[in-house]
Design an enzyme around this catalytic site. Structure first.
Site, PDB file in Angstrom:
ATOM      1  N   LYS A  34     128.013  87.387  76.607  1.00 37.83           N
ATOM      2  CA  LYS A  34     126.892  87.997  77.342  1.00 37.83           C
ATOM      3  C   LYS A  34     125.614  87.190  77.087  1.00 37.83           C
ATOM      4  O   LYS A  34     125.591  86.319  76.197  1.00 37.83           O
ATOM      5  CB  LYS A  34     126.718  89.452  76.892  1.00 37.83           C
ATOM      6  CG  LYS A  34     126.302  89.579  75.437  1.00 37.83           C
ATOM      7  CD  LYS A  34     126.429  91.011  74.934  1.00 37.83           C
ATOM      8  CE  LYS A  34     125.952  91.089  73.507  1.00 37.83           C
ATOM      9  NZ  LYS A  34     126.394  92.314  72.834  1.00 37.83           N
ATOM     10  N   ARG A 131     123.853 105.266  71.434  1.00 42.11           N
ATOM     11  CA  ARG A 131     123.540 104.463  72.606  1.00 42.11           C
ATOM     12  C   ARG A 131     124.549 104.910  73.657  1.00 42.11           C
ATOM     13  O   ARG A 131     124.644 106.104  73.900  1.00 42.11           O
ATOM     14  CB  ARG A 131     123.687 102.984  72.216  1.00 42.11           C
ATOM     15  CG  ARG A 131     122.749 102.065  72.913  1.00 42.11           C
ATOM     16  CD  ARG A 131     122.740 100.672  72.283  1.00 42.11           C
ATOM     17  NE  ARG A 131     124.038 100.010  72.333  1.00 42.11           N
ATOM     18  CZ  ARG A 131     124.244  98.739  71.934  1.00 42.11           C
ATOM     19  NH1 ARG A 131     123.246  98.027  71.471  1.00 42.11           N
ATOM     20  NH2 ARG A 131     125.452  98.195  71.999  1.00 42.11           N
ATOM     21  N   TYR A 268      94.480  76.837  73.932  1.00 37.69           N
ATOM     22  CA  TYR A 268      93.758  78.035  74.351  1.00 37.69           C
ATOM     23  C   TYR A 268      93.177  78.827  73.184  1.00 37.69           C
ATOM     24  O   TYR A 268      93.825  78.968  72.140  1.00 37.69           O
ATOM     25  CB  TYR A 268      94.690  78.972  75.121  1.00 37.69           C
ATOM     26  CG  TYR A 268      95.133  78.449  76.465  1.00 37.69           C
ATOM     27  CD1 TYR A 268      94.218  78.114  77.458  1.00 37.69           C
ATOM     28  CD2 TYR A 268      96.488  78.323  76.759  1.00 37.69           C
ATOM     29  CE1 TYR A 268      94.641  77.655  78.697  1.00 37.69           C
ATOM     30  CE2 TYR A 268      96.928  77.868  77.995  1.00 37.69           C
ATOM     31  CZ  TYR A 268      95.985  77.532  78.964  1.00 37.69           C
ATOM     32  OH  TYR A 268      96.409  77.089  80.180  1.00 37.69           O
ATOM     33  N   MET A 316     102.260  78.177  78.316  1.00 36.92           N
ATOM     34  CA  MET A 316     103.398  78.563  79.156  1.00 36.92           C
ATOM     35  C   MET A 316     104.437  77.430  79.244  1.00 36.92           C
ATOM     36  O   MET A 316     105.629  77.662  79.111  1.00 36.92           O
ATOM     37  CB  MET A 316     102.892  78.936  80.549  1.00 36.92           C
ATOM     38  CG  MET A 316     103.906  79.646  81.415  1.00 36.92           C
ATOM     39  SD  MET A 316     103.222  80.025  83.044  1.00 36.92           S
ATOM     40  CE  MET A 316     102.094  81.363  82.657  1.00 36.92           C
TER      41      MET A 316
HETATM   42  C1  LIG Z   1     127.025  92.022  71.598  1.00 27.47           C
HETATM   43  C2  LIG Z   1     128.133  92.895  71.174  1.00 27.47           C
HETATM   44  C3  LIG Z   1     129.069  92.428  70.242  1.00 27.47           C
HETATM   45  C4  LIG Z   1     128.946  91.129  69.493  1.00 27.47           C
HETATM   46  O1  LIG Z   1     128.129  91.300  68.379  1.00 27.47           O
HETATM   47  P1  LIG Z   1     127.865  90.105  67.337  1.00 27.47           P
HETATM   48  O2  LIG Z   1     127.093  90.727  66.243  1.00 27.47           O
HETATM   49  O3  LIG Z   1     127.065  89.089  68.090  1.00 27.47           O
HETATM   50  O4  LIG Z   1     129.178  89.583  66.944  1.00 27.47           O
HETATM   51  C5  LIG Z   1     130.153  93.258  69.962  1.00 27.47           C
HETATM   52  N1  LIG Z   1     130.279  94.465  70.570  1.00 27.47           N
HETATM   53  C6  LIG Z   1     129.399  94.931  71.458  1.00 27.47           C
HETATM   54  C7  LIG Z   1     129.589  96.271  72.063  1.00 27.47           C
HETATM   55  C8  LIG Z   1     128.289  94.169  71.776  1.00 27.47           C
HETATM   56  O5  LIG Z   1     127.397  94.649  72.648  1.00 27.47           O
END
Ligand SMILES: *Cc1c(COP(=O)(O)O)cnc(C)c1O
Length: 375
Positions: A34, A131, A268, A316
């Protein structure tokens, strides 16, 4: 190119291999890609690890589609939310989808019946992260749909730890594991046996084999970074041999060099005032690229294998650095913003500490428009 990211293929594969050795033969190794593969480049990382990973995990259906289009033939698990009007793509492309809403199950129930095709659902169990997640008491309502529709496949059940990398005290994680196990018993009692159980991220995967179940979801450590100092300390304490090699180097080139007089102010806000005549260089990267504005006046970059200090505010698209100590510095000399040059290194952890964040954020914030090159 003004700026680019190099991904070291050998290191990425080495890190994955470290994990392969830590898990049982029958446990699936999932590469979490991701956030543009934690800033490393989704397609580049997928291409490198495809042969070594058993599954891929992404956040969105868009990322899943990129992998599919690329020809990835491993199962692809979508960890994040998919809106109702994109759920048909999950079904059509045979993706695995994490689900925590009854409304989503209802939509998928309809869709599978309409299309006459299956969908793979992974129920997310609430165990304390608060969550996404279904409380055990609400599981029956979900289970009913799976019992009544054969096309709706209960492919997995997962949870995610809230407090496994921020501490060396793992009692909260232990309590989450117990809640997870209770929920799993309930699902099994309802007659499901053939589903993938998974809870482990990197920290859990490194530290606690009993969190591995059938599949581990490995993100940060595949990229060669520890989840945290605490995780590293816990591993050491437990005598776990685990070596990681960062896979990413972020580079740019010097875009301008000049000598500023004593008393000149830089960038800046005139926040940095030079006490002596100083040779400075301008780099063609800024906070838009992901070079955090928090590095203003405190960040370091590497030129000719030596540390150079950021002068004044990060802009930037530009930043000014002190190159006064470099006699033979010239235009377009290579600069390392993150990674190694010679024997010096700027780690994601160093940047994170200066910016009051974590290594995860540092690498994921590198603008996805910047080229990722496999080396
Ligand atoms: C991002 C994520 C992981 C990976 O976590 P790491 O600490 O980067 O290994 C695993 N499970 C879920 C649900 C995640 O969102």
């Amino acid at each position: 190119m003004k700026t680019w990211v190099e991904i070291n293929k050998q290191n990425l594969l080495y890190n994955l291999e470290q994990f392969r050795k830590r898990i049982d033969k029958n446990v699936f190794l999932t590469a979490v890609v991701k956030a543009n593969a934690y800033g490393h480049g989704l397609e580049q990382v997928a291409q490198i690890v495809n042969e070594k990973a058993d599954w891929f995990a992404v956040d969105s259906v868009d990322e899943a589609l990129i992998l599919k289009k690329q020809g990835i033939d491993k199962p692809i698990l979508i960890l994040g939310y998919t809106v109702f009007d994109r759920l048909h793509e999950v079904v059509e492309n045979n993706f695995h989808q994490v689900v925590a809403n009854l409304e989503t199950i209802q939509k998928l129930d309809q869709l599978t019946k309409e299309k006459g095709s299956e969908v793979n659902v992974h129920l997310k169990i609430e165990t304390g992260t608060s969550r996404q997640g279904i409380f055990e008491k609400d599981l029956d309502k979900f289970i009913e749909y799976f019992l009544n529709n054969k096309l709706l496949k209960l492919a997995g059940a997962s949870t995610h730890y809230a407090n496994i990398e921020d501490t060396t005290d793992h009692t909260f994680a232990q309590s989450q594991l117990e809640k997870y196990n209770k929920a799993i018993e309930k699902i099994k009692k309802a007659g499901f046996t053939d589903f993938v159980k998974h809870t482990a991220c990197s920290a859990a995967g490194v530290l606690f084999p009993k969190t591995h179940f059938d599949l581990v979801r490995i993100g940060i450590s595949m990229y060669g970074m520890w989840s945290s100092k605490e995780t590293q300390a816990s591993a050491k304490q437990k005598g776990i041999e685990f070596n990681l090699k960062p896979a990413l180097t972020w580079k740019t080139k010097i875009a301008h060099i000049k000598e500023l007089p004593a008393g000149a102010t830089v960038s800046y806000g005139c926040t940095e005032k030079l006490s002596a005549k100083t040779k400075v260089a301008v780099l063609p990267v800024g906070y838009w690229d992901g070079f955090d504005r928090g590095l203003s006046s405190v960040g370091n970059v590497l030129v000719h294998g030596t540390r150079c200090k950021v002068l004044g505010r990060v802009c930037m698209n530009m930043v000014v650095i002190d190159v006064n100590h470099l006699a033979d510095v010239k235009l377009e000399d290579e600069v390392v913003l993150l990674g190694k040059q010679g024997s010096e290194e700027i780690s994601a952890e160093e940047i994170a500490q200066k910016c009051n964040t974590i290594n995860y954020e540092v690498v994921t914030r590198i603008n996805s428009g910047i080229a990722r090159i496999i080396v």
